[in-house]
Scaffold this motif. Structure first.
Motif, PDB file in Angstrom:
ATOM      1  N   GLN A 263       0.854  -1.186   0.000  1.00  0.00           N
ATOM      2  CA  GLN A 263       0.000   0.000   0.000  1.00  0.00           C
ATOM      3  C   GLN A 263       0.887   1.232   0.000  1.00  0.00           C
ATOM      4  O   GLN A 263       1.710   1.412   0.902  1.00  0.00           O
ATOM      5  N   GLY A 264       0.717   2.095  -1.017  1.00  0.00           N
ATOM      6  CA  GLY A 264       1.616   3.215  -1.214  1.00  0.00           C
ATOM      7  C   GLY A 264       1.118   4.510  -0.630  1.00  0.00           C
ATOM      8  O   GLY A 264      -0.084   4.782  -0.582  1.00  0.00           O
ATOM      9  N   ALA A 265       2.067   5.332  -0.167  1.00  0.00           N
ATOM     10  CA  ALA A 265       1.779   6.684   0.297  1.00  0.00           C
ATOM     11  C   ALA A 265       2.957   7.564  -0.101  1.00  0.00           C
ATOM     12  O   ALA A 265       4.116   7.146  -0.001  1.00  0.00           O
ATOM     13  N   PRO A 266       2.687   8.804  -0.557  1.00  0.00           N
ATOM     14  CA  PRO A 266       3.787   9.672  -0.986  1.00  0.00           C
ATOM     15  C   PRO A 266       4.601  10.176   0.188  1.00  0.00           C
ATOM     16  O   PRO A 266       4.088  10.366   1.298  1.00  0.00           O
ATOM     17  N   LEU A 267       5.872  10.413  -0.056  1.00  0.00           N
ATOM     18  CA  LEU A 267       6.711  11.111   0.907  1.00  0.00           C
ATOM     19  C   LEU A 267       6.262  12.576   0.984  1.00  0.00           C
ATOM     20  O   LEU A 267       5.525  13.048   0.112  1.00  0.00           O
ATOM     21  N   PRO A 268       6.662  13.329   2.019  1.00  0.00           N
ATOM     22  CA  PRO A 268       6.211  14.720   2.169  1.00  0.00           C
ATOM     23  C   PRO A 268       6.470  15.562   0.930  1.00  0.00           C
ATOM     24  O   PRO A 268       7.383  15.289   0.144  1.00  0.00           O
ATOM     25  N   ILE A 269       5.670  16.623   0.779  1.00  0.00           N
ATOM     26  CA  ILE A 269       5.697  17.435  -0.435  1.00  0.00           C
ATOM     27  C   ILE A 269       7.079  18.023  -0.701  1.00  0.00           C
ATOM     28  O   ILE A 269       7.471  18.210  -1.870  1.00  0.00           O
ATOM     29  N   GLU A 270       7.866  18.295   0.350  1.00  0.00           N
ATOM     30  CA  GLU A 270       9.206  18.864   0.143  1.00  0.00           C
ATOM     31  C   GLU A 270      10.092  17.931  -0.678  1.00  0.00           C
ATOM     32  O   GLU A 270      10.988  18.392  -1.392  1.00  0.00           O
ATOM     33  N   THR A 271       9.856  16.626  -0.570  1.00  0.00           N
ATOM     34  CA  THR A 271      10.675  15.662  -1.306  1.00  0.00           C
ATOM     35  C   THR A 271      10.277  15.564  -2.769  1.00  0.00           C
ATOM     36  O   THR A 271      11.012  14.975  -3.568  1.00  0.00           O
ATOM     37  N   GLN A 272       9.115  16.099  -3.127  1.00  0.00           N
ATOM     38  CA  GLN A 272       8.599  15.954  -4.483  1.00  0.00           C
ATOM     39  C   GLN A 272       9.028  17.096  -5.412  1.00  0.00           C
ATOM     40  O   GLN A 272       8.652  17.114  -6.580  1.00  0.00           O
ATOM     41  N   MET A 273       9.820  18.051  -4.887  1.00  0.00           N
ATOM     42  CA  MET A 273      10.199  19.217  -5.673  1.00  0.00           C
ATOM     43  C   MET A 273      11.306  18.945  -6.678  1.00  0.00           C
ATOM     44  O   MET A 273      11.626  19.786  -7.511  1.00  0.00           O
TER      45      MET A 273
END
Length: 337
Positions: free
Chosen positions: A236-246
């Motif tokens: 089951q997947g969940a994204p890492l915090p938004i800061e890591t997606q930059m």
């Protein structure tokens, strides 16, 4: 051992005989981006050489890791790469591997994956998958409902592959490359589309080329976020915090020394085509506060901006070493908060 454009080497004793075995993951076919080269699984014969157990086109491999994903005492293989899902090969008996990607809930995870880390984050003795992707700060966007497609075929029959990308932009399904860019690659399109207006109406690959769709190999991007996949039998997947997606994440290091889980990450990538631009917004960071699904807190690392970090790992008990593309290595104190 085979020669190819290398992507990843992972060493493990996957048949439990006390000797190290190998996975060699290959990255690309020269001059034919998008085509998957054959990667190999090699068993140590204990006689100074290796036995070939598998040679398959698993994908465009960028990283790989061994871990006992189903807690049966045998090490399984997890693969990541470009235009491919996070792929799990379950070890059946030390000699045979079964691709269970779909059965484990990972069929729609095709991304531009750079790195994978297997670690038990919740204490159930089954490793989770932590995977670094290209991130969301890009011109192209991808999801299960609106995937990015790459079509692979020699469309102009000149014995060279012509990869063609389509994506969804402002609700329209369009070619990623401009008319001018595609016409430079395939001059035949100048005659087919004599104006920018006619080219702007293209919405499907069949409107560009006359090739039968049965001839065309198609790959997808459906996930560009860096993710944690919790191992509950089905991932089951969940994204890492938004800061890591930059920006892109190129490597992880998980620190257990403090008692609390601290996940270090580094990245950035400047090798995309001009139309995509550079991806330099990742200054590195420390993730903490794992809540059973993902990490909830982010602190930036004291690294210079815009540098392309490629790897992070322990130098000693007190410091981490960070390696960069075309720059000097740097150290980080493990006592950072």
């Amino acid at each position: 051992l085979p020669m190819a454009n290398g992507g990843s080497i992972s060493v493990a004793d996957f048949d439990n005989d006390g000797f190290s075995d190998l996975f060699l993951g290959f990255r690309s076919v020269p001059g034919a981006y998008g085509i998957s080269p054959s990667s190999v699984i090699l068993r140590n014969t204990q006689k100074g050489n290796f036995e070939l157990l598998a040679r398959e086109d698993f994908g465009m491999i960028t990283d790989s890791a061994w871990g006992d994903m189903n807690h049966d005492g045998l090490l399984d293989l997890v693969l990541v790469g470009d235009f491919m899902p996070i792929t799990v090969l379950i070890n059946k008996d030390g000699r045979n591997f079964e691709n269970q990607t779909e059965a484990l809930g990972l069929a729609n995870t095709q991304g531009l994956w750079n790195t994978v880390l297997l670690q038990d984050l919740n204490g159930d003795n089954k490793p989770e998958i932590i995977a670094g992707n290209a991130g969301l700060n890009m011109k192209i966007k991808a999801s299960v409902d609106y995937p990015v497609e790459i079509y692979l075929e020699d469309f102009d029959k000149n014995e060279q592959l012509d990869p063609t990308v389509f994506h969804t932009f402002e609700g329209e399904h369009i070619p990623f490359a401009s008319k001018d860019m595609l016409s430079k690659q395939m001059p035949m399109l100048k005659k087919k589309f004599t104006s920018y207006t006619s080219f702007s109406k293209v919405r499907e690959i069949g409107q560009l080329y006359d090739n039968s769709t049965d001839e065309i190999e198609t790959k997808y991007l459906k996930e560009l976020r860096s993710m944690v996949y919790v191992n509950n039998g089905i991932f089951q997947g969940a994204p890492l915090p938004i800061e890591t997606q930059m920006s892109s994440i190129e490597d992880f290091y998980l620190d257990h020394q403090s008692g609390d889980l601290k996940l270090y990450y580094v990245g950035n990538y400047k090798g995309f085509v001009t139309e995509l631009g550079n991806s330099p917004a990742n200054t590195g960071g420390i993730l903490s506060g794992f809540n059973g699904n993902t990490f909830t807190k982010n602190n930036n690392l004291p690294l210079p901006p815009f540098m392309e970090a490629r790897a992070i790992g322990p130098l000693n008990d007190h410091k981490l070493l960070v390696l960069f593309n075309n720059d000097t290595a740097k150290t980080i104190d493990l006592n950072l908060k």
